[in-house]
Design a protein around this motif. Structure first.
Motif, PDB file in Angstrom:
ATOM      1  N   UNK A  49       0.809  -1.220   0.000  1.00 57.42           N
ATOM      2  CA  UNK A  49       0.000   0.000   0.000  1.00 57.42           C
ATOM      3  C   UNK A  49       0.845   1.275   0.000  1.00 57.42           C
ATOM      4  N   UNK A  50       2.056   1.197   0.501  1.00 53.62           N
ATOM      5  CA  UNK A  50       2.910   2.390   0.521  1.00 53.62           C
ATOM      6  C   UNK A  50       3.283   2.851  -0.888  1.00 53.62           C
ATOM      7  N   UNK A  51       3.122   1.968  -1.868  1.00 53.23           N
ATOM      8  CA  UNK A  51       3.407   2.335  -3.258  1.00 53.23           C
ATOM      9  C   UNK A  51       2.221   3.024  -3.923  1.00 53.23           C
ATOM     10  N   UNK A  52       1.080   3.052  -3.261  1.00 54.26           N
ATOM     11  CA  UNK A  52      -0.135   3.547  -3.867  1.00 54.26           C
ATOM     12  C   UNK A  52      -0.197   5.068  -3.993  1.00 54.26           C
ATOM     13  N   UNK A  53      -0.938   5.513  -5.019  1.00 54.78           N
ATOM     14  CA  UNK A  53      -1.198   6.933  -5.237  1.00 54.78           C
ATOM     15  C   UNK A  53      -2.643   7.108  -5.674  1.00 54.78           C
ATOM     16  N   UNK A  54      -3.160   8.310  -5.472  1.00 51.83           N
ATOM     17  CA  UNK A  54      -4.519   8.589  -5.902  1.00 51.83           C
ATOM     18  C   UNK A  54      -4.611   8.601  -7.425  1.00 51.83           C
ATOM     19  N   UNK A  55      -5.752   8.136  -7.916  1.00 51.23           N
ATOM     20  CA  UNK A  55      -6.059   8.256  -9.335  1.00 51.23           C
ATOM     21  C   UNK A  55      -6.896   9.510  -9.544  1.00 51.23           C
ATOM     22  N   UNK A  56      -6.918  10.051 -10.766  1.00 51.69           N
ATOM     23  CA  UNK A  56      -7.767  11.213 -11.030  1.00 51.69           C
ATOM     24  C   UNK A  56      -9.235  10.885 -10.782  1.00 51.69           C
ATOM     25  N   UNK A  57      -9.982  11.881 -10.382  1.00 54.59           N
ATOM     26  CA  UNK A  57     -11.403  11.687 -10.098  1.00 54.59           C
ATOM     27  C   UNK A  57     -11.820  12.654  -9.022  1.00 54.59           C
ATOM     28  N   UNK A  58     -12.231  12.140  -7.894  1.00 54.43           N
ATOM     29  CA  UNK A  58     -12.625  13.011  -6.787  1.00 54.43           C
ATOM     30  C   UNK A  58     -11.403  13.618  -6.104  1.00 54.43           C
ATOM     31  N   UNK A  59     -10.218  13.036  -6.364  1.00 58.81           N
ATOM     32  CA  UNK A  59      -8.993  13.555  -5.753  1.00 58.81           C
ATOM     33  C   UNK A  59      -8.310  14.517  -6.715  1.00 58.81           C
ATOM     34  N   UNK A  60      -8.105  15.732  -6.275  1.00 59.02           N
ATOM     35  CA  UNK A  60      -7.478  16.739  -7.138  1.00 59.02           C
ATOM     36  C   UNK A  60      -6.006  16.421  -7.407  1.00 59.02           C
ATOM     37  N   UNK A  61      -5.395  15.678  -6.474  1.00 59.52           N
ATOM     38  CA  UNK A  61      -3.984  15.349  -6.655  1.00 59.52           C
ATOM     39  C   UNK A  61      -3.792  14.007  -7.356  1.00 59.52           C
ATOM     40  N   UNK A  62      -4.844  13.512  -7.981  1.00 55.41           N
ATOM     41  CA  UNK A  62      -4.751  12.207  -8.630  1.00 55.41           C
ATOM     42  C   UNK A  62      -3.778  12.190  -9.791  1.00 55.41           C
ATOM     43  N   UNK A  63      -3.070  11.080  -9.919  1.00 53.17           N
ATOM     44  CA  UNK A  63      -2.099  10.900 -10.991  1.00 53.17           C
ATOM     45  C   UNK A  63      -2.643   9.892 -11.992  1.00 53.17           C
ATOM     46  N   UNK A  64      -2.697  10.266 -13.261  1.00 58.12           N
ATOM     47  CA  UNK A  64      -3.221   9.383 -14.299  1.00 58.12           C
ATOM     48  C   UNK A  64      -2.364   8.136 -14.437  1.00 58.12           C
ATOM     49  N   UNK A  65      -3.012   7.019 -14.820  1.00 60.73           N
ATOM     50  CA  UNK A  65      -2.291   5.753 -14.995  1.00 60.73           C
ATOM     51  C   UNK A  65      -1.481   5.767 -16.279  1.00 60.73           C
ATOM     52  N   UNK A  66      -0.272   5.236 -16.210  1.00 60.95           N
ATOM     53  CA  UNK A  66       0.574   5.034 -17.382  1.00 60.95           C
ATOM     54  C   UNK A  66       1.224   3.664 -17.261  1.00 60.95           C
ATOM     55  N   UNK A  67       1.389   3.010 -18.379  1.00 62.10           N
ATOM     56  CA  UNK A  67       1.888   1.631 -18.360  1.00 62.10           C
ATOM     57  C   UNK A  67       3.282   1.515 -17.755  1.00 62.10           C
TER      58      UNK A  67
END
Length: 324
Positions: A49-67
């Motif tokens: 879980x420490x590797x996790x980041x927010x995805x875009x959506x309700x979170x303004x700081x979300x980071x888009x997924x890239x392969x």
């Protein structure tokens, strides 16, 4: 056994209801054995879980997924999606076996226990995939919706014996697929997670394999016919998911699951353990099924050898290109 056959010379006399009743004591014995050896484990302990980041959506700081965000290999990603989507149809699987085996007594206790254990697999795999960003989360959810919306109907829902025979092989097939996916994933965290899942699947296989062995003692002809039908027509439960054929072909080339693995590591071990091709005293229909099963296994081995040759040639070509 709880009851014995009134027609020892003709297992055709057995009905599903009689077999369910006759095998109840075996189910209880295998259930108690399973509960003694199975170890509870926590899905969250296998997810980084420490590797996790927010995805875009309700979170303004979300980071888009890239392969490129994941260390998992391409074949690992393909197999992980197939394996997870297979686990996602658990509600349909539960309905199938609960309808066939019942919800009462030892059968019912096993059905619910099996479902609870299988539920962990989907939980931990999805958490891992999202946390590690191994796959596009939007596509993964779209695939899940499409796959589950189709539902699932087993090829063997017409017969309790066929269903027992199928899961004896299918649980081992799933175990092998998970284990090989872990080996090929390129991520030790993923490998450990899938090894844990594979341990569960192996215990499930042992339960059904032993139950199948008891069925051979009760109704050898009917059980032999069921095994023949299941082996000859075997399909993995995820065959209806979007893009399954292409993914299965890639997994075959990637040596996660192919004809050689299917023959050597899935079908053959169960047949050998139960000595299916050596059972004697069968009636005409049982003997015919046994002979047809043996012929099919010889043919499968030959086809697997052809696949091995093609795969070796492909590897040689790729190695030559890499050195050019």
């Amino acid at each position: 056994m709880t009851i014995t056959s009134p027609h020892l010379g003709s297992s055709q006399a057995w009905t599903d209801a009689q077999l369910l009743y006759a095998l109840e004591e075996v189910v209880e014995k295998e259930l108690n054995r399973h509960l003694k050896v199975a170890k509870d484990w926590m899905p969250h302990e296998y997810v980084p879980f420490s590797d996790g980041r927010n995805f875009p959506g309700v979170f303004e700081d979300g980071q888009a997924w890239e392969s490129e965000q994941s260390k998992v290999t391409d074949i690992g990603k393909i197999a992980l999606v197939v394996n997870l989507l297979t686990e996602d149809n658990l509600p349909s699987y539960h309905h199938e076996i609960a309808s066939l085996f019942g919800r009462d007594g030892a059968w019912g206790t096993w059905v619910h226990r099996w479902t609870a254990e299988e539920g962990r697999h989907g939980i931990v795999m999805r958490d891992y995939l999202l946390t590690s960003r191994a796959v596009d989360p939007d596509k993964l959810e779209q695939f899940r919706m499409a796959h589950m919306a189709e539902g699932f109907e087993s090829d063997n829902r017409h017969s309790m014996l066929h269903s027992v025979a199928y899961v004896a092989f299918q649980e081992l097939a799933t175990r092998v697929s998970h284990r090989n996916t872990g080996h090929q994933s390129g991520d030790p965290v993923c490998d450990r997670m899938l090894a844990r899942i594979a341990t569960d699947e192996n215990l499930h296989m042992v339960f059904y394999r032993n139950l199948l062995g008891a069925a051979f003692e009760l109704a050898p002809d009917l059980t032999m016919q069921s095994v023949r039908d299941v082996v000859v027509n075997f399909r993995m439960p995820g065959h209806g998911m979007p893009g399954f054929e292409r993914a299965a072909a890639q997994m075959a080339i990637g040596e996660i699951y192919n004809m050689r693995i299917h023959h050597d590591d899935v079908i053959q071990p169960v047949l050998r353990y139960l000595k299916v091709l050596d059972i004697d005293g069968l009636g005409p229909e049982g003997l015919k099924a046994q002979e047809e099963l043996g012929l099919y296994m010889n043919g499968l081995d030959s086809e697997a050898s052809k696949f091995d040759e093609k795969l070796a040639m492909r590897k040689a070509r790729m190695a030559a290109r890499a050195q050019a």
